[in-house]
Design an enzyme around this catalytic site. Structure first.
Site, short mmCIF file in Angstrom:
data_model
loop_
_atom_site.label_atom_id
_atom_site.label_comp_id
_atom_site.label_asym_id
_atom_site.label_seq_id
_atom_site.Cartn_x
_atom_site.Cartn_y
_atom_site.Cartn_z
N LYS A 1 38.28 51.85 36.29
CA LYS A 1 38.09 51.35 37.66
C LYS A 1 39.26 51.74 38.55
O LYS A 1 39.09 52.07 39.72
CB LYS A 1 37.90 49.82 37.65
CG LYS A 1 37.77 49.19 39.04
CD LYS A 1 36.60 49.75 39.79
CE LYS A 1 36.26 49.16 41.14
NZ LYS A 1 37.22 48.57 41.99
N ASN B 1 39.03 54.02 41.91
CA ASN B 1 39.60 53.70 43.21
C ASN B 1 40.49 54.82 43.73
O ASN B 1 40.54 55.06 44.94
CB ASN B 1 40.37 52.38 43.14
CG ASN B 1 39.44 51.19 43.17
OD1 ASN B 1 38.28 51.29 42.79
ND2 ASN B 1 39.94 50.05 43.61
N GLU C 1 38.20 57.15 45.14
CA GLU C 1 37.73 56.51 46.39
C GLU C 1 38.73 56.77 47.53
O GLU C 1 38.34 57.16 48.64
CB GLU C 1 37.57 55.01 46.13
CG GLU C 1 37.30 54.13 47.33
CD GLU C 1 37.31 52.63 46.93
OE1 GLU C 1 36.57 52.25 46.00
OE2 GLU C 1 38.06 51.86 47.56
C1 6PG Z 1 35.11 48.83 44.93
C2 6PG Z 1 36.41 48.91 45.72
C3 6PG Z 1 37.15 47.62 45.75
C4 6PG Z 1 38.51 47.73 46.47
C5 6PG Z 1 38.41 48.00 47.92
C6 6PG Z 1 39.69 47.83 48.70
O1 6PG Z 1 34.99 49.65 44.04
O2 6PG Z 1 34.26 48.01 45.24
O3 6PG Z 1 37.24 49.87 45.12
O4 6PG Z 1 37.37 47.22 44.41
O5 6PG Z 1 39.16 46.53 46.29
O6 6PG Z 1 37.89 49.25 48.13
O7 6PG Z 1 40.71 48.67 48.25
P1 6PG Z 1 41.99 48.92 49.17
O8 6PG Z 1 42.27 47.64 49.91
O9 6PG Z 1 43.11 49.27 48.25
O10 6PG Z 1 41.61 50.02 50.11
#
Ligand code: 6PG
Length: 471
Positions: A186, A190, A193
């Site tokens: 995970k 991220n 992401e």
């Molecule tokens: C998810 C996201 C989530 C994450 C937010 C905020 O997979 O649903 O990754 O878990 O907490 O995207 O992340 P940041 O605040 O670090 O941008």
């Protein structure tokens, strides 16, 4: 409250927790919630309706007493100390053989520590990544479980039912590996992401600054891309963002949002750990750095005044959109390639025994980085379990090669016109370096040996060598 025991318990009834527990109840399981806040408990009861299916309390004792054994208790509370506090508050009431699942973005070493702590007490523990935001939690997230496989069996039927389903009907959840494998996967999810968000924002910047596209046009461009090979959650929501009206003043909300991006740490952890393991993930690294640069708003304003901005060259709109699509496609591929190569190396380092085909498969729906591309990535890793890097997959060579000329145009245009595109240029540089059989690091070795006798290897014979430089 009824006398019947509930199948599943959830601690932390914030938006994510509430949505997750309602999702569990929608899928034929009974669920009981716990939160210290009466308001959150009431909110769940109101939304849940039938208390024989979903109920909640503020009392830990009552919560535990209402769960069928072995108890399956999931925590959706902020990562860090709160997880330890909740675990310790449950321990006086739960029994040997019960299962605690941490569904937050916990740091992987915390998960290893908690697993050892709870196993000693005869309690099962799983560290599970849950992705998809509030909507995902309600309608089907992608779930990344790690821990001991026998412990996972208790929760498998519930997770299979609540997880998002990909187009082939497969649930976006699978047991990924021992210990903190789920949290680690995970974390890297991220990191990818962060990379994809940075890349998308650079393309937006390029389109608005060079060809002066309006928000309506940007909406159309991203919506069209989302119907093609760039189909993905992030491209889809980006197209929607451009249309959103501001409800406090006339105009679009995107134009008044302050350009300082916050972060909770998972992207930074990905980069830090990649550095520790010696794995190059430059697109993720720069995505983290750009959030840090964005935070320097006041300094940026001052520097902008000092250095000024040049006029951006005019460019034919159609050509730019065509290049931009290629650049985004190429750089999404390199972002996945970097993240997956990190998973491959970390798996060896930490003994996770990760299956990258399976991970790509469960990322196809529900999670933030879901994308059509993941179908082909899944196939590439299923065809070759030992694939060291996605860029080495035969099915990706032609499409990457075809996109590269446009990426070079985009990066060169942006550099010439002072538009920062570090994610795109780092992706291109990663590609250029990774595909170079000869890099200039022979010179670095020579320099190291020159000033510090650090020695070097040779291309023409085995061994470790040192030269008496200048002798
Ligand atoms: C998810 C996201 C989530 C994450 C937010 C905020 O997979 O649903 O990754 O878990 O907490 O995207 O992340 P940041 O605040 O670090 O941008």
């Amino acid at each position: 409250m009824s006398d019947k025991k509930y199948d599943f318990g959830l601690v932390g009834l914030g938006v994510m927790g509430r949505n997750f527990i309602l999702n569990v109840a929608d899928n034929g399981f009974t669920a009981f919630g716990l939160d210290l806040s009466t308001e959150q408990v009431e909110a769940l009861k109101t939304e849940g309706g039938d208390i024989s299916k979903v109920d909640a309390t503020t009392s830990t004792e009552e919560f535990v007493a209402n769960l069928s054994t072995p108890r399956k208790i999931m925590l959706l509370v902020p990562a860090g100390k709160p997880v330890d506090i909740v675990i310790d508050s449950l321990l006086p009431f739960i029994e040997e053989g019960d299962l605690i699942i941490d569904g937050g973005n916990s740091f992987y070493t915390d998960t290893d520590r908690r697993e050892a702590y709870l196993n000693e007490k005869g309690v099962h523990f799983l560290g599970v990544g849950v992705s998809g935001g509030a909507k995902g939690a309600r309608r089907g997230p992608s779930i990344m479980p790690g821990g001991s496989e026998p412990s996972y069996k208790y929760i498998k039927p519930i997770f299979d039912a609540v997880a998002a389903k990909a187009t082939d009907g497969k649930p976006c959840v699978a047991y990924l590996g021992p210990k903190s494998a789920g949290n680690y996967v995970k974390m890297v999810h991220n990191g990818i992401e962060y990379g994809m968000m940075q890349l998308t924002s650079e393309i937006y910047d390029l389109l608005r600054k060079s060809a002066k596209f309006t928000n309506d046009e940007l909406h159309q461009i991203f919506a069209k891309w989302n119907e093609g090979r760039l189909q993905s959650f992030l491209v889809e929501i980006t197209s929607e963002i451009f249309l959103q009206e501001d409800d406090l003043a006339p105009g679009r909300i995107v134009d008044v949002i302050l350009d300082k991006a916050k972060q909770k740490g998972t992207g930074k952890w990905t980069s830090q750990n990649a550095m520790d393991l010696g794995i190059p993930v430059p697109t993720i690294d720069i995505a983290v750095s750009m959030r840090e640069i964005s935070a320097l708003k006041e300094e940026r304003i001052e520097a902008d005044k000092l250095y000024g901005r040049q006029e951006v060259d005019s460019i034919e709109k159609e050509t730019l959109v065509e290049w931009a699509e290629q650049a985004l496609y190429f750089s999404f591929i390199t972002a996945y390639a970097q993240g997956l190569s990190q998973l491959s190396d970390a798996s060896k380092e930490y003994g996770y025994n990760l299956d990258l085909g399976l991970i790509s498969q469960i990322w196809r729906a529900g999670c933030i980085i879901r994308a059509g591309l993941l179908e082909d990535i899944t196939i590439a890793f299923n065809n070759n379990k030992d694939l060291a890097n996605l860029l080495l997959a035969p099915t990706f060579v032609d499409r990457v090669q075809e996109a590269v000329p446009a990426v070079r145009e985009v990066v060169a245009f942006a550099a010439k016109n002072g538009i920062p595109v570090p994610g795109l240029s780092n992706s291109l540089t990663y590609f250029d370096a990774y595909t170079s059989s000869q890099l200039p690091l022979n010179l670095i070795q020579a320099q190291r040996d020159h000033f510090g006798s650090h020695t070097y290897e040779r291309t023409d014979r085995e061994g470790i060598f040192h030269t008496e430089w200048g002798a």
